[in-house]
Design a protein around this motif. Sequence first.
Motif, PDB file in Angstrom:
ATOM      1  N   ASP A 120       0.861  -1.383  -0.002  1.00 34.00           N
ATOM      2  CA  ASP A 120      -0.007  -0.189   0.002  1.00 34.00           C
ATOM      3  C   ASP A 120       0.852   1.058   0.102  1.00 34.00           C
ATOM      4  OD1 ASP A 120      -2.735  -0.222  -0.341  1.00 34.00           O
ATOM      5  OD2 ASP A 120      -3.212  -0.727   1.853  1.00 34.00           O
ATOM      6  N   GLY A 121       2.206   1.108   0.344  1.00 27.59           N
ATOM      7  CA  GLY A 121       3.234   2.154   0.472  1.00 27.59           C
ATOM      8  C   GLY A 121       2.694   3.410   1.567  1.00 27.59           C
ATOM      9  N   PHE A 122       2.290   2.761   2.567  1.00 29.83           N
ATOM     10  CA  PHE A 122       1.876   3.708   3.906  1.00 29.83           C
ATOM     11  C   PHE A 122       2.829   3.642   4.794  1.00 29.83           C
ATOM     12  CE2 PHE A 122      -3.109   2.981   2.562  1.00 29.83           C
ATOM     13  CZ  PHE A 122      -2.889   3.543   1.279  1.00 29.83           C
ATOM     14  N   HIS A 123       3.747   2.840   4.648  1.00 25.13           N
ATOM     15  CA  HIS A 123       4.540   2.828   5.961  1.00 25.13           C
ATOM     16  C   HIS A 123       5.614   3.997   5.984  1.00 25.13           C
ATOM     17  CE1 HIS A 123       8.236   1.532   8.169  1.00 25.13           C
ATOM     18  NE2 HIS A 123       7.570   0.443   8.443  1.00 25.13           N
ATOM     19  N   ILE A 124       5.865   4.615   6.934  1.00 23.55           N
ATOM     20  CA  ILE A 124       6.876   5.910   7.266  1.00 23.55           C
ATOM     21  C   ILE A 124       7.848   5.865   6.281  1.00 23.55           C
ATOM     22  CG2 ILE A 124       7.901   5.296   9.169  1.00 23.55           C
ATOM     23  CD1 ILE A 124       6.137   8.746   8.472  1.00 23.55           C
ATOM     24  N   LEU A 125       8.684   4.746   5.995  1.00 22.88           N
ATOM     25  CA  LEU A 125       9.797   4.498   5.295  1.00 22.88           C
ATOM     26  C   LEU A 125       9.354   4.874   3.768  1.00 22.88           C
ATOM     27  CD1 LEU A 125      12.494   1.778   6.565  1.00 22.88           C
ATOM     28  CD2 LEU A 125      12.687   4.377   6.076  1.00 22.88           C
ATOM     29  N   ASN A 126       8.513   4.149   3.511  1.00 19.44           N
ATOM     30  CA  ASN A 126       8.029   4.445   2.114  1.00 19.44           C
ATOM     31  C   ASN A 126       7.572   6.024   1.871  1.00 19.44           C
ATOM     32  OD1 ASN A 126       8.601   1.783   0.939  1.00 19.44           O
ATOM     33  ND2 ASN A 126       6.928   1.058   2.053  1.00 19.44           N
ATOM     34  N   VAL A 127       7.026   6.340   2.642  1.00 18.68           N
ATOM     35  CA  VAL A 127       6.416   7.858   2.413  1.00 18.68           C
ATOM     36  C   VAL A 127       7.538   8.550   2.472  1.00 18.68           C
ATOM     37  CG1 VAL A 127       5.294   9.744   3.600  1.00 18.68           C
ATOM     38  CG2 VAL A 127       4.447   7.619   3.748  1.00 18.68           C
ATOM     39  N   GLY A 128       8.917   8.434   3.335  1.00 24.73           N
ATOM     40  CA  GLY A 128      10.059   9.148   3.191  1.00 24.73           C
ATOM     41  C   GLY A 128      10.786   9.011   1.930  1.00 24.73           C
ATOM     42  N   ARG A 129      11.037   7.642   1.457  1.00 24.50           N
ATOM     43  CA  ARG A 129      11.528   7.230   0.336  1.00 24.50           C
ATOM     44  C   ARG A 129      10.981   7.768  -0.829  1.00 24.50           C
ATOM     45  NH1 ARG A 129      11.799   0.657   1.564  1.00 24.50           N
ATOM     46  NH2 ARG A 129      13.827   0.840   2.894  1.00 24.50           N
ATOM     47  N   LEU A 130       9.671   7.845  -0.993  1.00 20.89           N
ATOM     48  CA  LEU A 130       8.820   8.570  -2.005  1.00 20.89           C
ATOM     49  C   LEU A 130       9.222   9.989  -2.201  1.00 20.89           C
ATOM     50  CD1 LEU A 130       6.960   8.715  -4.633  1.00 20.89           C
ATOM     51  CD2 LEU A 130       5.072   8.858  -2.775  1.00 20.89           C
ATOM     52  N   ALA A 131       9.326  10.680  -1.042  1.00 25.03           N
ATOM     53  CA  ALA A 131       9.604  12.361  -0.969  1.00 25.03           C
ATOM     54  C   ALA A 131      11.020  12.508  -1.180  1.00 25.03           C
ATOM     55  CB  ALA A 131       9.275  12.688   0.551  1.00 25.03           C
ATOM     56  N   THR A 132      11.809  11.755  -0.994  1.00 24.80           N
ATOM     57  CA  THR A 132      13.274  11.882  -1.313  1.00 24.80           C
ATOM     58  C   THR A 132      13.901  11.262  -2.740  1.00 24.80           C
ATOM     59  OG1 THR A 132      13.659  10.209   0.271  1.00 24.80           O
ATOM     60  CG2 THR A 132      13.936  12.272   1.139  1.00 24.80           C
ATOM     61  N   GLY A 133      12.777  10.750  -3.448  1.00 28.71           N
ATOM     62  CA  GLY A 133      13.275  10.208  -4.696  1.00 28.71           C
ATOM     63  C   GLY A 133      13.955   8.827  -4.782  1.00 28.71           C
ATOM     64  N   GLN A 134      13.747   8.104  -3.466  1.00 28.41           N
ATOM     65  CA  GLN A 134      14.496   6.909  -3.535  1.00 28.41           C
ATOM     66  C   GLN A 134      13.364   5.662  -3.877  1.00 28.41           C
ATOM     67  OE1 GLN A 134      16.835   6.285   0.141  1.00 28.41           O
ATOM     68  NE2 GLN A 134      16.176   8.149   0.791  1.00 28.41           N
ATOM     69  N   LYS A 135      13.708   4.652  -4.155  1.00 23.78           N
ATOM     70  CA  LYS A 135      13.329   3.455  -4.430  1.00 23.78           C
ATOM     71  C   LYS A 135      12.088   3.077  -3.549  1.00 23.78           C
ATOM     72  CE  LYS A 135      14.732  -0.376  -7.404  1.00 23.78           C
ATOM     73  NZ  LYS A 135      15.818  -1.618  -7.527  1.00 23.78           N
ATOM     74  N   ALA A 136      10.853   3.374  -3.560  1.00 28.93           N
ATOM     75  CA  ALA A 136       9.946   3.216  -2.602  1.00 28.93           C
ATOM     76  C   ALA A 136       8.733   2.257  -3.264  1.00 28.93           C
ATOM     77  CB  ALA A 136       9.023   4.392  -2.399  1.00 28.93           C
ATOM     78  N   MET A 137       7.964   1.617  -2.183  1.00 31.32           N
ATOM     79  CA  MET A 137       6.710   1.204  -2.604  1.00 31.32           C
ATOM     80  C   MET A 137       5.628   2.355  -2.283  1.00 31.32           C
ATOM     81  SD  MET A 137       7.328  -2.168  -2.873  1.00 31.32           S
ATOM     82  CE  MET A 137       5.818  -2.165  -3.570  1.00 31.32           C
ATOM     83  N   VAL A 138       4.948   2.778  -3.737  1.00 29.22           N
ATOM     84  CA  VAL A 138       4.130   3.860  -4.031  1.00 29.22           C
ATOM     85  C   VAL A 138       2.727   3.439  -3.881  1.00 29.22           C
ATOM     86  CG1 VAL A 138       3.524   5.630  -5.462  1.00 29.22           C
ATOM     87  CG2 VAL A 138       5.761   4.798  -5.525  1.00 29.22           C
ATOM     88  N   PRO A 139       1.831   4.430  -3.092  1.00 28.53           N
ATOM     89  CA  PRO A 139       0.519   3.969  -2.798  1.00 28.53           C
ATOM     90  C   PRO A 139      -0.166   3.774  -4.203  1.00 28.53           C
ATOM     91  CG  PRO A 139       1.278   5.714  -1.431  1.00 28.53           C
ATOM     92  CD  PRO A 139       2.308   5.324  -2.155  1.00 28.53           C
ATOM     93  N   CYS A 140      -1.120   2.876  -4.134  1.00 35.11           N
ATOM     94  CA  CYS A 140      -1.752   2.265  -5.374  1.00 35.11           C
ATOM     95  C   CYS A 140      -2.571   3.369  -6.066  1.00 35.11           C
ATOM     96  CB  CYS A 140      -2.701   1.162  -4.853  1.00 35.11           C
ATOM     97  SG  CYS A 140      -1.685  -0.203  -4.186  1.00 35.11           S
ATOM     98  N   THR A 141      -3.340   4.148  -5.424  1.00 33.74           N
ATOM     99  CA  THR A 141      -4.182   4.992  -6.202  1.00 33.74           C
ATOM    100  C   THR A 141      -3.616   5.946  -6.851  1.00 33.74           C
ATOM    101  OG1 THR A 141      -6.409   4.284  -4.843  1.00 33.74           O
ATOM    102  CG2 THR A 141      -6.204   6.380  -6.105  1.00 33.74           C
ATOM    103  N   PRO A 142      -2.735   6.813  -6.312  1.00 32.87           N
ATOM    104  CA  PRO A 142      -1.832   7.862  -7.054  1.00 32.87           C
ATOM    105  C   PRO A 142      -0.968   7.263  -8.317  1.00 32.87           C
ATOM    106  CG  PRO A 142      -1.520   7.928  -4.665  1.00 32.87           C
ATOM    107  CD  PRO A 142      -2.441   6.933  -4.758  1.00 32.87           C
ATOM    108  N   LEU A 143      -0.467   5.912  -7.788  1.00 40.64           N
ATOM    109  CA  LEU A 143       0.159   5.260  -8.731  1.00 40.64           C
ATOM    110  C   LEU A 143      -0.561   5.011 -10.072  1.00 40.64           C
ATOM    111  CD1 LEU A 143       2.863   3.939  -9.743  1.00 40.64           C
ATOM    112  CD2 LEU A 143       2.273   1.787  -8.624  1.00 40.64           C
ATOM    113  N   GLY A 144      -1.670   4.751  -9.830  1.00 42.43           N
ATOM    114  CA  GLY A 144      -2.638   4.473 -10.905  1.00 42.43           C
ATOM    115  C   GLY A 144      -2.943   5.653 -11.813  1.00 42.43           C
ATOM    116  N   CYS A 145      -3.037   6.882 -11.237  1.00 39.14           N
ATOM    117  CA  CYS A 145      -3.508   8.211 -11.531  1.00 39.14           C
ATOM    118  C   CYS A 145      -2.088   8.630 -12.735  1.00 39.14           C
ATOM    119  CB  CYS A 145      -3.723   9.207 -10.502  1.00 39.14           C
ATOM    120  SG  CYS A 145      -5.227   8.855  -9.701  1.00 39.14           S
ATOM    121  N   LEU A 146      -1.123   8.317 -11.997  1.00 44.36           N
ATOM    122  CA  LEU A 146       0.240   8.684 -12.683  1.00 44.36           C
ATOM    123  C   LEU A 146       0.351   7.876 -13.992  1.00 44.36           C
ATOM    124  CD1 LEU A 146       2.981  10.191 -12.452  1.00 44.36           C
ATOM    125  CD2 LEU A 146       3.966   8.104 -11.795  1.00 44.36           C
ATOM    126  N   MET A 147      -0.001   6.568 -13.923  1.00 40.64           N
ATOM    127  CA  MET A 147      -0.144   5.844 -15.236  1.00 40.64           C
ATOM    128  C   MET A 147      -0.857   6.334 -16.227  1.00 40.64           C
ATOM    129  SD  MET A 147       0.441   1.913 -13.829  1.00 40.64           S
ATOM    130  CE  MET A 147       1.590   1.289 -12.915  1.00 40.64           C
TER     131      MET A 147
END
Length: 291
Positions: A120-147
């Motif tokens: 789901d990409g909700f873990h605080i580490l994944n939130v931080g990784r996404l915000a800093t441009g690192q390899k993350a698990m990304v929340p599904c709904t926004p990922l779908g919008c991006l695609m």
Amino acid sequence: MMAQIIDGKSFAARLRLRIAADVVTLASRGITPGLAVVLVGEDPASQVYVRSKGRMTREVGMTSFEHRLPAETDQETLLALIAQLNADAAVNGILVQLPLPPHMDEAAVINAIAPDKDVDGFHILNVGRLATGQKAMVPCTPLGCLMLLRDHLGTLSGRNAVVIGRSNIVGKPMAQLLLRDSATVTVAHSRTADLPALCRQADILVAAVGRPNFVQGAWIKPGATVIDVGINRTEEGLVGDVHQASAMPVAGALTPVPGGVGPMTIACLLANTLTATRRAAGLPDPEGLTP
Ligand code: NAD
């Protein structure tokens, strides 16, 4: 001219076929991706989501593990189950269906999931990784919008994007993903002044508000790409956050509700499970399924 309809339903169907093909390839290496879904309580909407997640997981050839716990389950029991799933090599993705019963600490539960299995990409580490441009698990709904946005527009670089909504599950990660693709991003919310004027500057408008038919056609810049994340149950049936009838003659393209972002969310959950499985096996990320 009427807006082009962005068909999320057929895009999601193609995505699932692609994922299923990759699952077959992994099977030849003796790997079967596994997704564990944990549901606490009997919330009817959550039960529907969990059922369809299980069905779609099996349809693409992955293993679905479903754990249903009664609403009165104590947090220790839930944390013990998560620890067990974290340690289980057959489980590549773990999703705890939200909302949790009020006696549980949602953040503590989510942060107990192993970050690399946090599909789901909700873990605080994944939130931080996404915000800093690192390899993350990304929340599904926004990922779908991006695609959908990338598919429709090609590059997002330099475009003005307005995201209405600042939730942790949609608005904020959506803004991060748009920023990562070099859009110029504004996040609007319930305290934003003159929202219609702000929206009229948006080449990309993402509505994640949770209010039926909220965004009016007169707020939309002619030719803009509009992504309607809202799912609102009303007497007239399921409607989005965008007033579709007035938006259609103004927008350049628009996602319908239903059949737009909704189907992309589960497809991206499966995409994330595939990504997590490949990373666990030391394989490269699947192409086009990660930001
Ligand atoms: P939320 O309630 O957590 O957040 C809503 C946001 O809208 C808040 O940040 C708030 O500031 C903003 N808002 C509220 N009133 C506003 C106003 N008058 N003007 C401007 N902003 C306002 O909701 P959420 O979880 O982000 O979900 C938003 C919508 O997306 C809901 O309809 C939800 O059902 C839907 N959703 C759909 C999917 C999907 O798969 N398509 C997934 C998640 C959420």
